[in-house]
Scaffold this active site. Sequence first.
Site, PDB file in Angstrom:
ATOM      1  N   ASP A 162       0.858  -1.182   0.000  1.00 47.74           N
ATOM      2  CA  ASP A 162       0.000   0.000   0.000  1.00 47.74           C
ATOM      3  C   ASP A 162       0.899   1.237   0.000  1.00 47.74           C
ATOM      4  O   ASP A 162       2.121   1.129   0.108  1.00 47.74           O
ATOM      5  CB  ASP A 162      -0.985  -0.026   1.178  1.00 47.74           C
ATOM      6  N   ASP A 217      -7.751  -7.722  -0.007  1.00 42.55           N
ATOM      7  CA  ASP A 217      -6.851  -7.966   1.123  1.00 42.55           C
ATOM      8  C   ASP A 217      -7.621  -7.633   2.387  1.00 42.55           C
ATOM      9  O   ASP A 217      -8.512  -6.777   2.367  1.00 42.55           O
ATOM     10  CB  ASP A 217      -5.609  -7.066   1.066  1.00 42.55           C
ATOM     11  N   CYS A 247     -13.073 -29.342   6.142  1.00 43.25           N
ATOM     12  CA  CYS A 247     -11.851 -28.582   5.836  1.00 43.25           C
ATOM     13  C   CYS A 247     -10.629 -29.498   5.845  1.00 43.25           C
ATOM     14  O   CYS A 247     -10.494 -30.363   6.700  1.00 43.25           O
ATOM     15  CB  CYS A 247     -11.673 -27.446   6.848  1.00 43.25           C
ATOM     16  N   CYS A 301      -7.439 -28.444   6.096  1.00 46.17           N
ATOM     17  CA  CYS A 301      -6.235 -27.789   6.621  1.00 46.17           C
ATOM     18  C   CYS A 301      -5.674 -28.589   7.799  1.00 46.17           C
ATOM     19  O   CYS A 301      -6.379 -29.385   8.407  1.00 46.17           O
ATOM     20  CB  CYS A 301      -6.560 -26.343   7.026  1.00 46.17           C
ATOM     21  N   CYS A 331      -7.759 -28.541  11.072  1.00 45.98           N
ATOM     22  CA  CYS A 331      -8.988 -29.349  11.097  1.00 45.98           C
ATOM     23  C   CYS A 331      -8.716 -30.836  10.961  1.00 45.98           C
ATOM     24  O   CYS A 331      -9.486 -31.665  11.451  1.00 45.98           O
ATOM     25  CB  CYS A 331      -9.933 -28.883   9.986  1.00 45.98           C
ATOM     26  N   HIS A 342      -5.955 -22.144   9.582  1.00 43.66           N
ATOM     27  CA  HIS A 342      -7.298 -22.516   9.135  1.00 43.66           C
ATOM     28  C   HIS A 342      -7.985 -21.349   8.419  1.00 43.66           C
ATOM     29  O   HIS A 342      -8.560 -21.522   7.338  1.00 43.66           O
ATOM     30  CB  HIS A 342      -8.188 -22.984  10.297  1.00 43.66           C
TER      31      HIS A 342
HETATM   32 ZN   LIG Z   1      -9.483 -25.925   8.645  1.00 48.14          ZN
END
Ligand SMILES: [Zn+2]
Length: 376
Positions: A93, A267, A305, A307, A310, A336
């Site tokens: 930025d 963002d 999920c 990830c 999880c 996550h």
């Molecule tokens: Zn997750």
Amino acid sequence: MTNRFQFNINATDGRARTGVINTPKGDIRTPAFMPVGTAATVKAMMPENVKVTGADILLGNTYHLMLRPGAERVHNLGGLHKFMNWQGPILTDSGGYQVMSLTDLRKLTEEGVKFKSHIDGSLHNLTPEYSMEIQRLLGSDIVMSFDECTPFPATEKQAKLSMDLSMRWAQRSRDAFGDRPGYALFGIQQGSTFKDMRAESADKLTNIGFDGYAVGGLAVGEGQDLMFEVLEYAPNQLPTDKPRYLMGVGKPDDIVGAVQRGIDMFDCVLPSRSGRTGQALTRRGAVNMRNSRHRDDQRPLDESCECPCCKNYSRAYLHHVHKAGEIISSMLLTWHNLHYYQVLMSELRQAIASNKLDSYVAEFHSIRERGDIEPI
Ligand SMILES: [Zn+2]
């Protein structure tokens, strides 16, 4: 790999688009979400793991990096990519937004903004030219022009004075940026919530000529309804063949609505910041891991999920480490949350490519309305 900055739209669905921005540091699939790496780090994440979540590009903050460790120092240490061990593209930025938010420490003039550092009280003078210089020293791939983010609410007169100043600064940013093959300069549309003023700003920016365009002055307290109202027209006033970036947005449903209205880049600190305060963002909505209802729950945060948080940890564990103030709590929830955001972007890209965005968005809202899984 290309040595040029270019944007190709591969498919459209209504006003939504999906495509790829090519840069010498790598491709950015759009619509794209950029995790925020304020002080040369996405907090609680190793950069290689940010990459694993699916992020193509990071955002860095000029204001923070110019004060600490200093743009000159980062440059002498090999640039921001090497310094923070992120090889992909980086957008920075202009520093303007954060400087303006120092309400009692700054002075705005035609030249730029004089301000006092929040770290040591030292005096600085940020101008369009200096902002371009700092972003060049950092090695930013996508440089944002220096502008004033018009506060909300603003009268028509206030918005016009602010927009005109930003357009003069946009020209000065363009002049100072010069010709740098492989690097991009984005202009920022202002005009508050006034349709004609937004159009005037878009025309002025298009005449100057930028590699991409941001819709500025939104997500500053106007609320989702008014933001979407402005997004009904603002993105369409900007050139069709360049990336459109909505700065500082947002919540998952903000992103979905903005993608439907033609935005390509986002963002927000929300996924990383929430991860540090015990809030998980999931396809079913926000889940507060501080809540004691999780303390005996052996199920994962989100069963669908993939990830590491999880797949390997229970809600009971996440609740415990958050309550105990353990660092792994921030690490797991941030991972996550960033993973969820990238899955969302990937699904949006897929839905646009297969011309099924409307049904995808209906399903997105329907899952959220059903809410979090029932407590045991
Ligand atoms: Zn997750």
